[in-house]
Motif scaffolding. Structure first.
Motif, short mmCIF file in Angstrom:
data_model
loop_
_atom_site.label_atom_id
_atom_site.label_comp_id
_atom_site.label_asym_id
_atom_site.label_seq_id
_atom_site.Cartn_x
_atom_site.Cartn_y
_atom_site.Cartn_z
N CYS A 65 0.85 -1.19 0.00
CA CYS A 65 0.00 0.00 0.00
C CYS A 65 0.89 1.24 0.00
O CYS A 65 1.87 1.31 0.74
CB CYS A 65 -0.88 -0.02 1.24
SG CYS A 65 -1.83 1.48 1.53
N SER A 66 0.54 2.24 -0.82
CA SER A 66 1.36 3.45 -0.91
C SER A 66 1.22 4.34 0.32
O SER A 66 2.02 5.26 0.50
CB SER A 66 1.01 4.23 -2.17
OG SER A 66 -0.32 4.67 -2.13
N THR A 67 0.23 4.08 1.17
CA THR A 67 0.05 4.90 2.38
C THR A 67 0.67 4.25 3.61
O THR A 67 1.52 4.85 4.26
CB THR A 67 -1.44 5.17 2.63
OG1 THR A 67 -1.97 5.90 1.52
CG2 THR A 67 -1.66 5.97 3.90
N LEU A 79 -3.87 1.54 -2.88
CA LEU A 79 -4.11 1.48 -1.44
C LEU A 79 -4.66 0.13 -1.02
O LEU A 79 -5.34 -0.54 -1.80
CB LEU A 79 -5.12 2.55 -1.03
CG LEU A 79 -4.78 4.01 -1.34
CD1 LEU A 79 -5.96 4.90 -0.99
CD2 LEU A 79 -3.55 4.44 -0.60
N CYS A 80 -4.40 -0.23 0.23
CA CYS A 80 -5.05 -1.40 0.81
C CYS A 80 -6.50 -1.01 1.13
O CYS A 80 -6.87 0.17 1.07
CB CYS A 80 -4.32 -1.86 2.07
SG CYS A 80 -4.29 -0.64 3.40
N CYS A 103 -6.89 1.63 4.11
CA CYS A 103 -6.42 2.97 3.74
C CYS A 103 -7.32 3.60 2.69
O CYS A 103 -7.54 4.81 2.70
CB CYS A 103 -4.97 2.92 3.24
SG CYS A 103 -3.78 2.61 4.57
N TYR A 104 -7.90 2.79 1.80
CA TYR A 104 -8.86 3.31 0.83
C TYR A 104 -10.08 3.86 1.56
O TYR A 104 -10.57 4.95 1.26
CB TYR A 104 -9.28 2.22 -0.16
CG TYR A 104 -10.29 2.71 -1.17
CD1 TYR A 104 -9.87 3.30 -2.36
CD2 TYR A 104 -11.65 2.61 -0.92
CE1 TYR A 104 -10.80 3.78 -3.28
CE2 TYR A 104 -12.57 3.08 -1.83
CZ TYR A 104 -12.15 3.66 -3.00
OH TYR A 104 -13.07 4.14 -3.90
N ARG A 112 0.04 -3.46 4.30
CA ARG A 112 -0.84 -4.36 3.56
C ARG A 112 -0.64 -4.15 2.06
O ARG A 112 -0.03 -3.19 1.63
CB ARG A 112 -2.30 -4.08 3.96
CG ARG A 112 -2.55 -4.38 5.45
CD ARG A 112 -3.92 -3.89 5.88
NE ARG A 112 -4.01 -2.44 5.88
CZ ARG A 112 -3.78 -1.66 6.95
NH1 ARG A 112 -3.43 -2.20 8.09
NH2 ARG A 112 -3.89 -0.36 6.87
N SER A 113 -1.16 -5.06 1.26
CA SER A 113 -0.97 -4.97 -0.19
C SER A 113 -2.03 -4.09 -0.85
O SER A 113 -3.12 -3.91 -0.33
CB SER A 113 -0.99 -6.36 -0.82
OG SER A 113 -2.24 -6.97 -0.61
N MET A 114 -1.67 -3.53 -2.01
CA MET A 114 -2.57 -2.70 -2.79
C MET A 114 -3.77 -3.51 -3.25
O MET A 114 -3.62 -4.63 -3.72
CB MET A 114 -1.86 -2.18 -4.05
CG MET A 114 -0.80 -1.19 -3.82
SD MET A 114 -0.18 -0.62 -5.43
CE MET A 114 1.11 0.47 -4.85
N LYS A 115 -4.94 -2.93 -3.13
CA LYS A 115 -6.16 -3.58 -3.60
C LYS A 115 -7.02 -2.65 -4.44
O LYS A 115 -7.77 -3.11 -5.30
CB LYS A 115 -7.00 -4.08 -2.41
CG LYS A 115 -6.38 -5.23 -1.65
CD LYS A 115 -6.44 -6.49 -2.44
CE LYS A 115 -5.95 -7.68 -1.64
NZ LYS A 115 -6.23 -8.95 -2.29
#
Length: 103
Positions: A23-25, A40-41, A44-45, A29-32
């Motif tokens: 996640c860029s934030t 973002l995960c 965070c989204y 966690r991984s990007m979704k």
């Protein structure tokens, strides 16, 4: 990685990033899903949408409801997932698209 089409609508993450890059934030966690500054995960989204909603509400603007969250905002289940442009809960089967599918 977060892109917008010519009409200003968000475009989903490419499959090569979903579930693979952090996640860029939070970097945990991984990007979704796509965010304003990168993938973002799910938590965070949801935070980004809530912040944008509060800003718009204080400015007197209408805000689209966001049902994305971990846990699921409808049933409380932690069995949620996303594929880069859509979000769903495996327990209550609620689904929502948050971006246009990538080309």
């Amino acid at each position: 990685m977060a892109a917008f089409n010519r009409n200003g609508k968000p475009v989903g993450l490419d499959a090569q990033y979903v579930g693979r890059l952090p996640c860029s934030t939070c970097g945990i966690r991984s990007m979704k899903l796509p965010g304003r500054q990168g993938g973002l995960c799910i938590p965070c989204y949801a935070d980004e949408c809530a912040t944008a909603g509060r800003r718009a509400a204080t400015a007197g603007a209408w805000v689209a409801a966001s049902f994305v969250g971990d846990p699921c905002l409808a049933c409380g289940s932690r069995s949620v997932d996303a594929n880069g442009w859509a979000f769903w809960c495996n327990s209550c089967e609620m689904q929502t698209a948050v971006a246009l599918p990538p080309r």
